[in-house]
Structures are given as C-alpha cells and as structure tokens.
Enzyme design. Structure first.
Site, PDB file in Angstrom:
ATOM      1  N   ASP A   1      -1.452  -1.009  -4.207  1.00  0.00           N
ATOM      2  CA  ASP A   1      -1.659  -0.176  -5.387  1.00  0.00           C
ATOM      3  C   ASP A   1      -0.407  -0.090  -6.256  1.00  0.00           C
ATOM      4  O   ASP A   1       0.650  -0.656  -5.927  1.00  0.00           O
ATOM      5  CB  ASP A   1      -2.118   1.220  -4.968  1.00  0.00           C
ATOM      6  CG  ASP A   1      -1.269   1.825  -3.854  1.00  0.00           C
ATOM      7  OD1 ASP A   1      -0.048   1.569  -3.824  1.00  0.00           O
ATOM      8  OD2 ASP A   1      -1.826   2.552  -3.006  1.00  0.00           O
TER       9      ASP A   1
ATOM     10  N   ASP B   1      -6.433 -14.529 -19.545  1.00  0.00           N
ATOM     11  CA  ASP B   1      -7.199 -15.299 -18.572  1.00  0.00           C
ATOM     12  C   ASP B   1      -8.155 -16.259 -19.277  1.00  0.00           C
ATOM     13  O   ASP B   1      -8.665 -15.968 -20.359  1.00  0.00           O
ATOM     14  CB  ASP B   1      -7.980 -14.318 -17.696  1.00  0.00           C
ATOM     15  CG  ASP B   1      -8.754 -14.991 -16.596  1.00  0.00           C
ATOM     16  OD1 ASP B   1      -8.109 -15.588 -15.715  1.00  0.00           O
ATOM     17  OD2 ASP B   1     -10.000 -14.919 -16.608  1.00  0.00           O
TER      18      ASP B   1
ATOM     19  N   ASN C   1      -5.772   6.625  -1.762  1.00  0.00           N
ATOM     20  CA  ASN C   1      -6.733   5.991  -2.672  1.00  0.00           C
ATOM     21  C   ASN C   1      -7.348   4.725  -2.075  1.00  0.00           C
ATOM     22  O   ASN C   1      -7.965   3.950  -2.796  1.00  0.00           O
ATOM     23  CB  ASN C   1      -6.090   5.691  -4.031  1.00  0.00           C
ATOM     24  CG  ASN C   1      -4.903   4.734  -3.937  1.00  0.00           C
ATOM     25  OD1 ASN C   1      -4.789   3.961  -2.996  1.00  0.00           O
ATOM     26  ND2 ASN C   1      -4.020   4.785  -4.920  1.00  0.00           N
ATOM     27  N   ASP C   2      -7.179   4.521  -0.768  1.00  0.00           N
ATOM     28  CA  ASP C   2      -7.794   3.342  -0.139  1.00  0.00           C
ATOM     29  C   ASP C   2      -9.324   3.393  -0.221  1.00  0.00           C
ATOM     30  O   ASP C   2      -9.982   2.369  -0.370  1.00  0.00           O
ATOM     31  CB  ASP C   2      -7.367   3.238   1.328  1.00  0.00           C
ATOM     32  CG  ASP C   2      -5.912   2.834   1.484  1.00  0.00           C
ATOM     33  OD1 ASP C   2      -5.271   2.526   0.465  1.00  0.00           O
ATOM     34  OD2 ASP C   2      -5.407   2.844   2.621  1.00  0.00           O
TER      35      ASP C   2
ATOM     36  N   GLY D   1      -5.887  -2.407  -0.058  1.00  0.00           N
ATOM     37  CA  GLY D   1      -5.242  -1.117  -0.291  1.00  0.00           C
ATOM     38  C   GLY D   1      -3.961  -1.126  -1.095  1.00  0.00           C
ATOM     39  O   GLY D   1      -3.380  -0.061  -1.341  1.00  0.00           O
TER      40      GLY D   1
ATOM     41  N   GLU E   1      -3.953 -18.973 -20.396  1.00  0.00           N
ATOM     42  CA  GLU E   1      -4.252 -19.869 -19.282  1.00  0.00           C
ATOM     43  C   GLU E   1      -5.185 -20.983 -19.746  1.00  0.00           C
ATOM     44  O   GLU E   1      -6.355 -20.734 -20.038  1.00  0.00           O
ATOM     45  CB  GLU E   1      -4.906 -19.093 -18.134  1.00  0.00           C
ATOM     46  CG  GLU E   1      -5.282 -19.980 -16.960  1.00  0.00           C
ATOM     47  CD  GLU E   1      -6.311 -19.354 -16.038  1.00  0.00           C
ATOM     48  OE1 GLU E   1      -6.287 -19.665 -14.825  1.00  0.00           O
ATOM     49  OE2 GLU E   1      -7.153 -18.563 -16.521  1.00  0.00           O
TER      50      GLU E   1
ATOM     51  N   ASN F   1       0.857  -1.179   0.000  1.00  0.00           N
ATOM     52  CA  ASN F   1       0.000   0.000   0.000  1.00  0.00           C
ATOM     53  C   ASN F   1       0.897   1.234   0.000  1.00  0.00           C
ATOM     54  O   ASN F   1       1.332   1.708   1.046  1.00  0.00           O
ATOM     55  CB  ASN F   1      -0.928   0.002   1.221  1.00  0.00           C
ATOM     56  CG  ASN F   1      -1.976   1.103   1.146  1.00  0.00           C
ATOM     57  OD1 ASN F   1      -1.939   1.952   0.264  1.00  0.00           O
ATOM     58  ND2 ASN F   1      -2.921   1.074   2.067  1.00  0.00           N
TER      59      ASN F   1
END
Length: 622
Positions: free
Chosen positions: A166, A331, A144-145, A164, A360, A139
């Site tokens: 980032d 993905d 920006n939490d 949190g 994947e 964090n």
C-alpha cells in the site's frame, strides 16, 4: 372548510418533501476545481436517478453555465462551465430545479491553486524513475488488507491475488528509495479496481477519481506527493485512457449507446498497432485494433464520443493539480483513438508547459515508437504533443547485446550500436525513457540468464546512455522469475515488505552476497549519476564495435566533464586502444576516476585495461 384547507396544505407539503426526496446526486465529477486554470472550460458529470429531469443553474461571479447536455440515460447530466480567469476561489451552489423549484443543490468549490502550479517542472534527464507495483512492495498498513464492500480480499498464496502492499508502505520506504539514488516514483495505477479477481495490478479502474481503499485514500496519495517534494523527489501517475474495469460504476447504466467501443458485443483487439501509421491500412483493420478490447474484463472506452473525451481530459488535469504531480506514464498509448490522444496531450501540455509525459508503445521498431513523440514530422501529418516515449527498441537491443554471440554479424554489441544509430528517427531521443525491464516483462536478471557481469554492464549502460532511466523495484537486488514469465511471479513481493519474510532488502538480512553487491553497485551508480551533468544533458558519441571483438565504447560529455563507458564482453581482459578517443573526445586529459571504485585511471598511454566480462566507467573532469 378549514379542515379541508389544512389537509390540502399538509398534502402539498408532503408532496413537496417527497419530490425533494426523489432526487439526489450520487456522483458529481470532478467534485471540485480550481480558479485560475489556463483553460477556462470545465465539464462536470452529474449522476443520480432521474437527474436529467432537472435544470441546473449557477450564480457566482466569473462562473457561467454554458451548456447542459442530456443523454440517453435519464440519470446523467453533463454540465459545461466557463470559469473565467477573473473568478476567485470560493464556493457556490449548483441548483437543480424542476418547475422553478430547487430539488437538489450541490455546493461546489473552486480551490486556490498552489503558487507555481501552472509552471510545475516535470521529471527530466537528471532523474531516475523507480517503478513500483504498490500491492507487491511493502505492506505498511495491515488494517486496509481487507476492505468491506470491495469484492476482492487478501490472498497472498495466489500470484494474481491481493497481497496487501500500500501507499503507507511506500511512504515508510522513502529513506531507502532516496538513499539508493532514485529521484522519481512511478507507481502502477492506484485508482480503485473493484473487480472480483486479479485486480492487484491496477489496470482495470472502476472509479477514475478514487484511490483504491486497499492502497489507502486520496489523502494518502497526496501525502505521498508531499513527502516526495520534501526530498526534492517527484511522482509520476500511471493512467489509462484506453479502457476501464468491467465493474466500473457506470457499467450498470451507460450514458449513451456509444460510451464504449463494440458496446453491443465486445471483441478482442487485433493488437495491430502498425495500422496507426500504415499508409495502406484499411478502416476495418484500424477499427479492430483501436476499438477492440484487451479482455472482456476491460471494456474499451470510445474517445470519439466528445463527452467521454472531455471526461478523461478533465480527470487527467484534476489529478495533476490535486496531487501536485510531476509526470504521467500513459498505458497502451497506441490503442485509444489517436486523434483523441493528440488532443489529450495538447490539453495537458497547454495547461502545464513544463510537464512531462511518457507513453507506452511496446514495439522494438523505432519507426513505430517515434511516431508518437512531440515534434515528429509524420508522413500522414499526425501531430503529437507527448514529450517522451518508452524506448522498447533499446531495451530489446540491450538484452540481445548482452546475451548474443558477438561473432555473428549484427548480433551482440553491434546490435546495441545500431539501435542507437536509429535515433535519427526520433524528434528528441534525449526524452526517451530507457529501462532494463518493467512490470510486464521478465526480470532483467532472468532475461540475461542470471549473468552477474552482464547485469552490471547493462545497469551501467542504462545509467550513462541518453534518456531518462527507469528501474523496476527489485532489479537492484537481482529479483528473478525463474519458474515462468507469469506476471504474478514477475511482480513478486519485495523482500522485507512483509513481516514473515526471511530476507529483507531494506536491512540486507537474508540477501545473498551477489544481491548485496548488486544493491551496493546500483546505489553507487545512481548516486553518482545524480551529480553528473554530462549524463543528464551532455552530448553522446559512440565508437562502433569492430566485428566480433566484443568491445563497445560510449561517451557522454559537456563543458564540465567527459564520461567514458567501455564494455568488454570477452572472457579475458582487453587493452583498449584509446587514441581515437583522445582525438575526438578525451583530448589532452591524462587521468580520470573509476566511477564504481573511486580509483584513479591513467589515460596517459595509448590503451586502458578493461577486465573480461566487465566494463570500465570513467569520469574525466575538465
């Protein structure tokens, strides 16, 4: 009469202003493009109330509006432009008119491409990927939490909540990451996931063109890419073509009746990925696999809709160009429409011939995994343009090789040997991404029952074997998930990433002796790998384990050096016969260097000693 005319003029002016005010563009995607792209076509999605009532026009040298597509929803227009290679960087207005009057205009920019953009080099065999779940790493920016307007706030007490981490935290950690020997970052998706809960992982995207504000901004993401380039490091984006989040902005006003699969009533996928290559598969089973949803919160996108297909392709190319990317991790590769995935990979590789993509396909069967790789000749004629796939069969074999009793036929180290022998199924096994664990499975140290000797052996094998290694954050410090296989626990906070942590992996404070040793071991191993061309692009030869002897030897070699890895699962030390190795690989060399200790290793005799529950990794210079 004059009063009436004045009134009429004012009324007409008010009417004109009201008409102008009635239209506005809420979204236009992509918001800008580049001059000089290989493919001259471009789709632009325009969204705004009643926008389909307007007729767009463009007047700019080298740019022509080829087609305007209206759909069921009156609030969309899809514009198809041709941006000729003669078009210069600059800006122009897209005018949206009604009855020949301009109602709305949008100033569109064609940016200048960065020199060498088209010939960018993707990640390759010299690289080692470091996989990070951004919300759980560091964090770096507490401001920006909590972000006003986004549905989910901070809840570190919840394993599935936002914690949190980032982009700022990742950038602050680049010295550590580089020093450890990693050369490439793969981040779990950082695009906006504005979901009510459980969206920290990033796989329920609600805006394909915006970075989630709790991670930072688009500018922060670009800055991360720039900071990596300064260090000769690379950035791999995690993308999803199969689905979006149920709170994606378009879900309240879908463009067409077939924008999603099972749009009238969702149903879960069968996960029968075998239907993609099964010569006997029914259309019913194929559809229920490819069109089914993972969960209700992840609507399945219909790539057979050509507007959707183009939207996803141009979004992909936009991110590569915008953020100067070096690779894509795709993905759930076998879940979207497979014809679309062929075209998607073709278009990306057409634009960037030296780029790299890994898909994947979570199967332990190499016959299934190999189906998706570029240049694989498939019985059904299916063609892929994707250079690499994740080697799930080898990951499964590695864990079994380290855990199982070698005295049982086909178990233990022989399982590892046999899996590598299946490389004949792949068009290019050197392009496989190999890994001890990732964000979707139990931690490697947990999988091998917290056996420190087996941990070192597995990491050494991953560093030496053919392919491109990927290490999950925390693997290097023996992170575990002893209480459950919950994704929330697997993706735990990285020690030292938050101010209230009592342990700190960046400084070593609070780590156990084994954790510190594992970290130092990994650092030595990966930094050595950086400079060893034999394990990047060299040949591979291995010597089959004799039944139940607990020994396995693998070589990598080129014209500069020979690398020998001998794995010994026995409790006691073994004197390993190296005469067969001398005949086929080592030659007349009488000495090598132990990669981990730096000590000289004599090869003059008939045997070398390998300690019990350990390995010997030797580099022999030519």
């Amino acid at each position: 009469m004059r009063t009436f005319k004045l009134f009429l003029a004012i009324a007409m002016l008010v009417s004109s202003v009201s008409t102008m005010a009635a239209y506005k563009i809420d979204r236009l995607e992509p918001a800008f493009w580049w001059a000089g792209m290989e493919n001259e076509n471009l789709q632009i999605l325009v969204y705004g109330e009643g926008i389909s009532e307007l007729r767009p026009s463009i007047d700019y040298p080298g740019v022509s509006l080829e087609q305007t597509v209206q759909v069921k929803s009156p609030n969309y227009l899809f514009l198809y432009l041709k941006v000729d290679k003669s078009a210069k960087a600059g800006s122009f207005d897209i005018l949206f008119k009604r009855n020949n009057k301009t109602m709305v205009k949008y100033n569109y920019e064609l940016k200048q491409r960065v020199a060498g953009s088209a010939s960018r080099q993707g990640y390759d065999n010299s690289d080692v990927m470091y996989l990070i779940t951004p919300d759980r790493f560091v964090n770096g920016d507490t401001s920006n939490d909590e972000v006003e307007g986004l549905k989910e706030g901070l809840d570190r007490a919840d394993d599935f909540g936002r914690h949190g981490g980032d982009l700022a935290g990742i950038m602050q950690s680049l010295d550590y990451i580089e020093d450890m020997g990693y050369t490439t970052l793969w981040l779990n998706p950082v695009m906006e996931n504005d979901m009510p809960e459980g969206s920290y992982h990033g796989y329920a995207i609600t805006d394909f063109y915006e970075t989630d504000a709790r991670h930072g901004s688009n500018e922060d993401y670009v800055q991360l890419s720039k900071e990596l380039k300064k260090r000769n490091m690379k950035l791999v984006i995690d993308m999803i073509m199969n689905h979006c989040g149920s709170h994606h902005w378009w879900m309240e006003d879908l463009p067409t009746d077939d924008w999603l699969n099972f749009q009238d009533g969702w149903q879960v996928t069968t996960h029968l990925r075998e239907t993609n290559m099964d010569p006997y598969a029914s259309e019913y089973d194929k559809r229920n696999h490819a069109d089914g949803w993972f969960v209700e919160s992840m609507p399945d996108l219909n790539q057979r809709n050509p507007l959707m297909a183009d939207y996803l392709i141009y979004n992909t190319i936009w991110w590569i160009e915008y953020a100067d990317l070096d690779g894509i991790r795709m993905d759930t590769y076998p879940y979207p429409d497979k014809a679309f995935m062929s075209e998607w990979t073709r278009r990306v590789m057409e634009e960037y011939p030296n780029f790299n993509i890994v898909g994947e396909e979570w199967s332990s069967n190499p016959a299934i995994v190999s189906y998706w790789q570029k240049d694989k000749i498939n019985a059904d004629g299916y063609v892929s343009y994707m250079p690499g796939v994740f080697d799930f069969p080898l990951q499964d074999a590695l864990v079994k090789a380290l855990n199982e009793d070698d005295s049982q036929w086909g178990q233990g180290l022989p399982k590892l040997y046999a899996t590598l022998a299946d490389d004949h199924l792949y068009a290019d096994p050197t392009q496989l991404v190999i890994f001890p664990d990732n964000h979707d499975m139990s931690r490697f140290y947990t999988q091998i029952n917290e056996d420190f000797g087996m941990f070192k052996m597995g990491m050494a094998f991953t560093a030496v074997c053919r392919g491109i290694p990927q290490i999950y954050y925390g693997t290097e410090i023996l992170m575990t998930n002893p209480n459950s296989d919950s994704h929330g626990e697997i993706r735990a906070e990285y020690p030292g990433g938050w101010d209230d942590h009592t342990a700190n992996a960046f400084t070593g404070e609070g780590l156990t002796a084994d954790q510190k040793e594992a970290q130092t071991f990994t650092k030595i191993l990966l930094n050595w790998r950086k400079g060893c061309s034999a394990v990047h692009d060299g040949c591979l030869k291995h010597f089959a384990p004799n039944h139940a002897n607990g020994l396995y030897t693998l070589f990598r070699y080129d014209d500069k050096s020979v690398v020998m890895l001998v794995m010994n699962k026995n409790s006691e030390a073994n004197d390993v016969n190296i005469l067969p190795f001398k005949v086929e690989v080592i030659g007349a060399a009488t000495e090598g260097v132990d990669v981990i200790t730096g000590n000289n290793v004599s090869l003059a005799g008939e045997t070398v000693k390998v300690e019990g529950r350990s390995f010997l990794l030797v580099e022999i210079k030519k």
